[in-house]
Design a protein around this motif. Structure first.
Motif, PDB file in Angstrom:
ATOM      1  N   PRO A 107       0.266  -1.474   0.317  1.00  0.00           N
ATOM      2  CA  PRO A 107       0.013  -0.224  -0.274  1.00  0.00           C
ATOM      3  C   PRO A 107       1.015   1.484   0.025  1.00  0.00           C
ATOM      4  O   PRO A 107       1.969   1.146   0.353  1.00  0.00           O
ATOM      5  N   LYS A 108       0.301   2.584  -0.401  1.00  0.00           N
ATOM      6  CA  LYS A 108       1.654   3.444  -0.764  1.00  0.00           C
ATOM      7  C   LYS A 108       0.904   4.652   1.374  1.00  0.00           C
ATOM      8  O   LYS A 108       2.575   5.056   1.014  1.00  0.00           O
ATOM      9  N   VAL A 109       0.381   3.891   2.231  1.00  0.00           N
ATOM     10  CA  VAL A 109       0.732   4.012   3.579  1.00  0.00           C
ATOM     11  C   VAL A 109       0.343   3.144   4.552  1.00  0.00           C
ATOM     12  O   VAL A 109      -0.956   2.156   4.145  1.00  0.00           O
ATOM     13  N   LEU A 110       0.161   2.997   5.512  1.00  0.00           N
ATOM     14  CA  LEU A 110       0.168   1.924   6.930  1.00  0.00           C
ATOM     15  C   LEU A 110      -0.633   3.076   7.806  1.00  0.00           C
ATOM     16  O   LEU A 110       0.286   4.143   8.261  1.00  0.00           O
ATOM     17  N   MET A 111      -1.398   2.350   8.383  1.00  0.00           N
ATOM     18  CA  MET A 111      -1.802   3.485   9.554  1.00  0.00           C
ATOM     19  C   MET A 111      -2.024   2.319  10.277  1.00  0.00           C
ATOM     20  O   MET A 111      -2.753   1.370  10.433  1.00  0.00           O
ATOM     21  N   ALA A 112      -1.760   2.558  11.785  1.00  0.00           N
ATOM     22  CA  ALA A 112      -1.983   2.333  12.600  1.00  0.00           C
ATOM     23  C   ALA A 112      -2.332   2.302  13.810  1.00  0.00           C
ATOM     24  O   ALA A 112      -2.669   3.959  14.605  1.00  0.00           O
ATOM     25  N   ASP A 113      -3.752   2.112  13.858  1.00  0.00           N
ATOM     26  CA  ASP A 113      -4.452   3.017  15.140  1.00  0.00           C
ATOM     27  C   ASP A 113      -3.693   2.128  16.653  1.00  0.00           C
ATOM     28  O   ASP A 113      -3.614   0.541  17.089  1.00  0.00           O
ATOM     29  N   GLU A 114      -2.970   2.727  17.469  1.00  0.00           N
ATOM     30  CA  GLU A 114      -2.730   2.253  18.977  1.00  0.00           C
ATOM     31  C   GLU A 114      -1.302   0.919  18.687  1.00  0.00           C
ATOM     32  O   GLU A 114      -2.819  -0.239  19.240  1.00  0.00           O
ATOM     33  N   PRO A 115      -0.953   0.564  17.742  1.00  0.00           N
ATOM     34  CA  PRO A 115      -0.581  -0.315  17.782  1.00  0.00           C
ATOM     35  C   PRO A 115      -0.424  -0.719  18.753  1.00  0.00           C
ATOM     36  O   PRO A 115       0.573  -1.901  19.093  1.00  0.00           O
ATOM     37  N   THR A 116       0.835   0.085  19.359  1.00  0.00           N
ATOM     38  CA  THR A 116       1.391  -0.722  21.248  1.00  0.00           C
ATOM     39  C   THR A 116       0.520  -1.233  22.421  1.00  0.00           C
ATOM     40  O   THR A 116       0.942  -1.540  22.445  1.00  0.00           O
ATOM     41  N   GLY A 117      -0.628  -0.040  22.154  1.00  0.00           N
ATOM     42  CA  GLY A 117      -1.945   0.090  23.337  1.00  0.00           C
ATOM     43  C   GLY A 117      -2.025  -2.124  23.860  1.00  0.00           C
ATOM     44  O   GLY A 117      -2.113  -2.337  25.060  1.00  0.00           O
ATOM     45  N   ASN A 118      -1.736  -2.760  22.848  1.00  0.00           N
ATOM     46  CA  ASN A 118      -1.709  -4.073  23.783  1.00  0.00           C
ATOM     47  C   ASN A 118      -0.998  -4.895  24.437  1.00  0.00           C
ATOM     48  O   ASN A 118      -0.443  -5.920  24.756  1.00  0.00           O
ATOM     49  N   LEU A 119       0.888  -4.285  24.534  1.00  0.00           N
ATOM     50  CA  LEU A 119       2.290  -4.844  24.292  1.00  0.00           C
ATOM     51  C   LEU A 119       2.841  -4.243  25.340  1.00  0.00           C
ATOM     52  O   LEU A 119       2.348  -2.974  26.162  1.00  0.00           O
ATOM     53  N   ASP A 120       3.506  -5.312  26.038  1.00  0.00           N
ATOM     54  CA  ASP A 120       4.424  -4.800  27.025  1.00  0.00           C
ATOM     55  C   ASP A 120       5.614  -3.281  26.456  1.00  0.00           C
ATOM     56  O   ASP A 120       5.123  -3.606  24.939  1.00  0.00           O
TER      57      ASP A 120
END
Lengths: 414, 238
Positions: free
Chosen positions: B163-176
């Motif tokens: 894709p031309k762009v990656l969109m991440a929604d709170e990508p670290t929200g569920n991670l340590d």
């Protein structure tokens, strides 16, 4: 998303919940099995009946007094009607009236029991001609002899009995020359027929046959006949002979309007057509009742698909976020429903055919019936087709619900 | 050069129970190709609504959104879906991997809806899985993976259609914090390779991997500035 991928995805989803998928299709399996079984047995019954009707010979025309019955009420009228007497028989025997007649054999039906010493039995008692018996069923006594035309002329009190009648009345003792009692008249056993089973409307084994004159005058004390078996000459146009018969009787009875006929004549083709119509109507009726279970099965499919849509809300949201259109989602869920119902339909068809085959084998073995097993192609198409339609019909609502889900809400679904 | 993403006075309001709620009150900004941008804001600030509009999952009530020169507000549902499939890769806080499918099958999922020839699917999936160091887990199911591994699979899935762009929604929200750091470093590495990346987050360490941070509050942009410091010194503490 191409159809192959959708199909693979649908199978994958169904495999994921295999036990549930199998239980879901049970309703469809039973429904389609019932339809296929009913149609297959209906076709078998039709085949059996038609084979038996054809057993009386294509040249045979059956003439009955009264109007053609259209239901149970008018059937009584036929039995009670006295419009065919010796005068009519004589007219039909005159070659000027009906040139292509081979023979005219009147019949009288006697109701009541037959007695021999302490034993009583209720077989079919028919006053007829021996010649008709031989010609129509190609049968002759295994013991004794037939009665002759002289016996008919002299109203001899003699009879020929079927093998079952002999067994019921005489057991293992000798029957030939013994006297049986019908409505107080002593009748001497002249011959015993070999076992033949059901042929056309007659169970040869369960018959007592005596001269029609004896049955008519001495036993019943009537002057009319219940049924006339007419055989056209070989090669004659049977419909034309039937037409000549009708014309002769109308002339004799001064009938100008065929609607007011006080008799009716049926060729073998007429009988076959009528019976086919009846058995087909019955089969369709039973198949329609059986198809109710398909609707119940369809509701089960819809229920499970709705559960599946709710369970997979986040998957739907994800697929939409990754590029699935509403149409892709609709097709995926619809195809899952159709795969479920069609596989249920195919299973039901196989089970239905197997059961129909087993039934035909059992009927043959147990009741000595020449029950033909026919692979019901129409039932297979109907069963699987209806299952597919049920899948489409009952799968559409859940599939639409899935397709219309908002991807944002679906992704948030807990 | 025209920007890859251009928002012009985007407004979004929701009607519910007779009350009109304004989620976005006129947002305008541009993102150029190759940028790494974080959108930050507290809960309820409107950043998720903004991401949904940017990701073509929702439409603005007012304003214009141009993606690579195309006016996306004119897209109908099927076209938006195809466009999303080909131009935008999503990474979610909850990973959203299909539980009954393998890593490979999950990564192949976006390709089901693309026009890319089937004979290239597997090769593409393997290439992106290699980028995120997940080639050793091809046959594993999500339940057999750690949180960080799940998010790397999700990143691979977002990349598979190029894709031309990656969109991440709170990508670290569920991670340590360690897994979160690894995920942000993976995104950083992808940015280094030329990918345009947009991250929605409320975590400052994650946001600071970006070159630029847009701060949203009460549905409006309150700040749009370059990220402080030098790459390697910002982000999670080592």
């Amino acid at each position: 998303m191409d159809l192959l991928t959708i199909t693979k995805t649908a199978f994958h989803s169904l495999r994921t919940n295999l036990a549930r998928s199998l239980l879901t299709i049970l309703g469809i399996v039973i429904g389609v099995m019932a339809i296929v079984l009913v149609v297959a047995l209906g076709q078998g019954a039709q085949g059996l009946i038609l084979d038996q009707v054809k057993g009386v010979g294509a040249n045979t025309i059956i003439l009955r007094p009264g109007r053609q019955p259209t239901g149970p009420d008018s059937a009584a009228e036929t039995i009670l009607s006295d419009s065919i007497k010796q005068r009519e028989i004589d007219a039909l025997n005159n070659p000027i009236n009906v040139p292509d007649i081979e023979s005219v054999d009147p019949a009288v039906l006697v109701t009541g029991p037959v007695q021999y010493q302490e034993n009583t039995y209720r077989p079919m008692i028919l006053g007829w001609t021996a010649d008709a018996l031989v010609q129509m069923f190609q049968i002759s006594p295994s013991e004794g002899t037939l009665f002759s035309d002289d016996d008919i002329l002299q109203r001899s009190k003699v009879a020929i009995i079927g093998s079952k009648v002999r067994e019921k009345l005489f057991g293992s003792s000798d029957a030939l020359g013994e006297y049986i009692k019908i409505r107080g008249q002593n009748i001497r056993i002249l011959g015993i027929l070999p076992s033949r089973g059901q042929v056309s409307a007659f169970n040869i084994d369960d018959m007592v046959l005596l001269p029609h004159s004896t049955a008519q005058k001495d036993i019943l004390g009537i002057n009319y006949f219940n049924e006339i078996f007419i055989r056209a000459k070989d090669g004659a146009d049977v419909d034309l002979v039937a037409s000549d018969i009708k014309a002769t009787l109308r002339d004799l009875h001064n009938i100008t309007d065929p609607e007011k006929d006080d008799f009716f004549a049926m060729t073998q083709k007429d009988i076959v057509d009528r019976l086919s119509t009846i058995t087909q109507a019955l089969t369709i009726f039973l198949a329609m009742i059986a198809s109710i279970s398909l609707v119940v099965g369809g509701i089960g499919i819809m229920n499970i698909m709705l559960v599946s849509v709710t369970e997979r809300t986040r998957e739907i949201g994800l697929r939409k976020a990754l590029g699935a259109t509403n149409r892709d989602i609709l097709r995926q869920f619809l195809l899952e429903a159709v795969i479920l119902t069609v596989s249920g339909g195919a299973t039901g068809t196989i089970l239905g055919i197997s059961l129909a085959f087993i039934t035909s084998v059992v009927l043959k073995a147990q009741f000595n019936l020449a029950w033909p097993f026919q692979l019901p192609l129409s039932a297979i198409i109907l069963g699987v087709g209806m299952a597919g339609v049920v899948g489409l019909g009952f799968g559409l609502y859940p599939a639409r619900k899935a397709a219309q889900k908002d991807p944002i809400e679906a992704l948030r679904y807990e | 050069m025209a920007p890859l993403i251009e928002l012009r006075d985007i407004k979004k309001s929701y009607q519910g129970d007779g009350v009109n709620t304004l989620a976005l009150g006129g947002v305008s900004f541009s993102i150029n190709k190759g940028e790494f941008v974080s959108i930050m804001g507290p809960s309820g600030s409107g950043k998720s609504t903004l991401l949904h509009i940017l990701g073509l999952l929702d439409k603005p009530s007012e304003g214009k959104y141009f993606f690579d020169g195309h006016d996306t507000t004119k897209f109908d549902e099927p076209f938006a879906a195809h466009f999303r499939n080909e131009q935008i890769g999503f990474i979610f806080q909850a990973f959203h991997l299909l539980a009954r499918s393998t890593v490979m099958e999950n990564v192949l999922l976006p390709l089901q809806y693309s026009s890319i020839p089937k004979n290239q699917h597997e090769k593409r999936a393997l290439t992106v899985l290699e980028k995120v160091n997940m080639l050793h887990r091809l046959k594993h199911r999500p339940s057999q993976l750690s949180g960080g591994e799940k998010q790397r699979v999700a990143i691979a899935r977002s990349l598979v259609n190029n894709p031309k762009v990656l969109m991440a929604d709170e990508p670290t929200g569920n991670l340590d914090s360690q897994s979160g750091k690894n995920v942000m470093e993976t995104l950083d590495a992808l940015h280094e390779q030329g990918h345009t990346i947009l991250v929605i987050t409320h975590e400052t360490p994650a946001a600071r991997y970006a070159q630029r941070i847009i701060r949203v509050q009460d549905g409006v942009i309150v700040a749009d500035q370059d990220s402080e410091g030098v790459h390697g010194h910002n982000g999670y503490e080592k």
